[in-house]
Design an enzyme around this catalytic site. Structure first.
Site, PDB file in Angstrom:
ATOM      1  N   ASP A   8       0.855  -1.122  -0.025  1.00  0.00           N
ATOM      2  CA  ASP A   8      -0.011   0.056   0.081  1.00  0.00           C
ATOM      3  C   ASP A   8       1.012   1.366  -0.198  1.00  0.00           C
ATOM      4  O   ASP A   8       2.195   0.981  -0.312  1.00  0.00           O
ATOM      5  CB  ASP A   8      -0.838   0.037   1.052  1.00  0.00           C
ATOM      6  CG  ASP A   8      -0.336   0.191   2.462  1.00  0.00           C
ATOM      7  OD1 ASP A   8       0.838   0.454   2.760  1.00  0.00           O
ATOM      8  OD2 ASP A   8      -1.282   0.251   3.309  1.00  0.00           O
ATOM      9  N   CYS A  65       3.393  -3.116   3.841  1.00  0.00           N
ATOM     10  CA  CYS A  65       2.591  -1.857   4.029  1.00  0.00           C
ATOM     11  C   CYS A  65       3.305  -1.364   5.361  1.00  0.00           C
ATOM     12  O   CYS A  65       4.327  -1.374   5.602  1.00  0.00           O
ATOM     13  CB  CYS A  65       1.107  -2.334   4.492  1.00  0.00           C
ATOM     14  SG  CYS A  65       1.003  -3.293   6.367  1.00  0.00           S
ATOM     15  N   THR A  67       3.094  -1.240   8.529  1.00  0.00           N
ATOM     16  CA  THR A  67       3.452  -2.160   9.619  1.00  0.00           C
ATOM     17  C   THR A  67       3.698  -3.575   9.320  1.00  0.00           C
ATOM     18  O   THR A  67       4.359  -4.514   9.767  1.00  0.00           O
ATOM     19  CB  THR A  67       2.594  -2.175  10.979  1.00  0.00           C
ATOM     20  OG1 THR A  67       1.338  -2.670  10.375  1.00  0.00           O
ATOM     21  CG2 THR A  67       2.338  -0.736  11.549  1.00  0.00           C
ATOM     22  N   HIS A  98       9.158 -23.307  10.867  1.00  0.00           N
ATOM     23  CA  HIS A  98       8.202 -24.159  11.584  1.00  0.00           C
ATOM     24  C   HIS A  98       6.688 -23.940  11.054  1.00  0.00           C
ATOM     25  O   HIS A  98       6.014 -24.883  11.500  1.00  0.00           O
ATOM     26  CB  HIS A  98       8.185 -23.422  12.973  1.00  0.00           C
ATOM     27  CG  HIS A  98       9.499 -23.843  13.802  1.00  0.00           C
ATOM     28  ND1 HIS A  98       9.787 -23.504  15.173  1.00  0.00           N
ATOM     29  CD2 HIS A  98      10.655 -24.252  13.542  1.00  0.00           C
ATOM     30  CE1 HIS A  98      10.812 -23.905  15.853  1.00  0.00           C
ATOM     31  NE2 HIS A  98      11.554 -24.509  14.609  1.00  0.00           N
ATOM     32  N   HIS A 133       6.445 -30.260  13.113  1.00  0.00           N
ATOM     33  CA  HIS A 133       5.764 -29.100  12.489  1.00  0.00           C
ATOM     34  C   HIS A 133       4.798 -29.576  11.828  1.00  0.00           C
ATOM     35  O   HIS A 133       3.886 -28.635  11.641  1.00  0.00           O
ATOM     36  CB  HIS A 133       6.658 -28.342  12.030  1.00  0.00           C
ATOM     37  CG  HIS A 133       7.813 -27.716  13.242  1.00  0.00           C
ATOM     38  ND1 HIS A 133       7.598 -26.981  14.239  1.00  0.00           N
ATOM     39  CD2 HIS A 133       9.129 -28.006  13.144  1.00  0.00           C
ATOM     40  CE1 HIS A 133       8.598 -26.986  14.894  1.00  0.00           C
ATOM     41  NE2 HIS A 133       9.624 -27.305  14.256  1.00  0.00           N
TER      42      HIS A 133
HETATM   43  C1  RB5 Z   1      -1.618   2.953   6.546  1.00  0.00           C
HETATM   44  O1  RB5 Z   1      -1.699   4.039   6.818  1.00  0.00           O
HETATM   45  C2  RB5 Z   1      -1.393   2.044   7.262  1.00  0.00           C
HETATM   46  O2  RB5 Z   1      -2.627   1.553   8.339  1.00  0.00           O
HETATM   47  C3  RB5 Z   1      -1.251   0.513   6.716  1.00  0.00           C
HETATM   48  O3  RB5 Z   1      -0.026   0.767   5.960  1.00  0.00           O
HETATM   49  C4  RB5 Z   1      -0.827  -0.489   7.664  1.00  0.00           C
HETATM   50  O4  RB5 Z   1       0.075  -0.479   8.314  1.00  0.00           O
HETATM   51  C5  RB5 Z   1      -1.888  -1.185   7.993  1.00  0.00           C
HETATM   52  O5  RB5 Z   1      -1.847  -2.295   8.922  1.00  0.00           O
END
Ligand code: RB5
Length: 153
Positions: A8, A65, A67, A98, A133
């Site tokens: 994203d 993305c 995170t 695993h 596993h």
């Molecule tokens: C976008 O701002 C952010 O929420 C997205 O990139 C991601 O981290 C969501 O989990």
């Protein structure tokens, strides 16, 4: 290996260098977008990559993305997908060894490109260990079956 990749806006800056790195290592890479850093909704990109892995059009998926968490939540809902947000090389190794992970979810905002390149290399180089596993992964994948279709529910 055939790799499906998407991001994203939070992971967009790292997508092109990751693709170049993967191609440089001889992988076949399908870019599921986006094409600009405009704000988008991560499920719109995680879904197609996860489905490509689910139906066998890709061997592995890579999603980036902010995170890695939203991508992972979305991708893991697709049958046959084992997705997780991974922030270091040790977890990338164990995710394969695993968990037989097949969709790697990276953080473009909190992990450097250099570290993510090492993470993706480890993800692609490590084999599933099998053995003890195997039954655990099979048990985890039973949760792919909707509750209404499970006996006793
Ligand atoms: C976008 O701002 C952010 O929420 C997205 O990139 C991601 O981290 C969501 O989990």
């Amino acid at each position: 290996m055939r790799i499906a990749i998407a991001s994203d806006h939070g992971g967009f800056d790292q997508k092109a260098p990751l693709i170049a790195h993967l191609k440089g290592r001889g992988h076949s890479v399908s870019d599921f977008g986006p094409d600009t850093d405009e704000s988008v909704d991560y499920p719109d990109y995680a879904g197609p990559v996860a489905h490509a892995v689910s139906v066998g059009d890709a061997d592995r998926g890579v999603l980036i993305c902010g995170t890695g968490i939203g991508m992972s939540i979305t991708a893991d809902k697709v049958p046959g997908v084992r997705a997780a947000p991974v922030q270091n090389v040790t977890f990338a190794h164990l995710f394969r060894q695993h968990n037989d992970g097949n969709v790697l979810c990276l953080s473009g905002r909190f992990v450097s490109l250099e570290d993510n390149l090492a993470i993706v290399d480890e993800f692609l180089a490590t084999e599933f260990e099998g053995g003890r596993h195997t039954a655990r992964v099979e048990k985890a994948m039973r949760e792919d079956t909707p509750s209404a279709q499970r006996s006793g529910c």
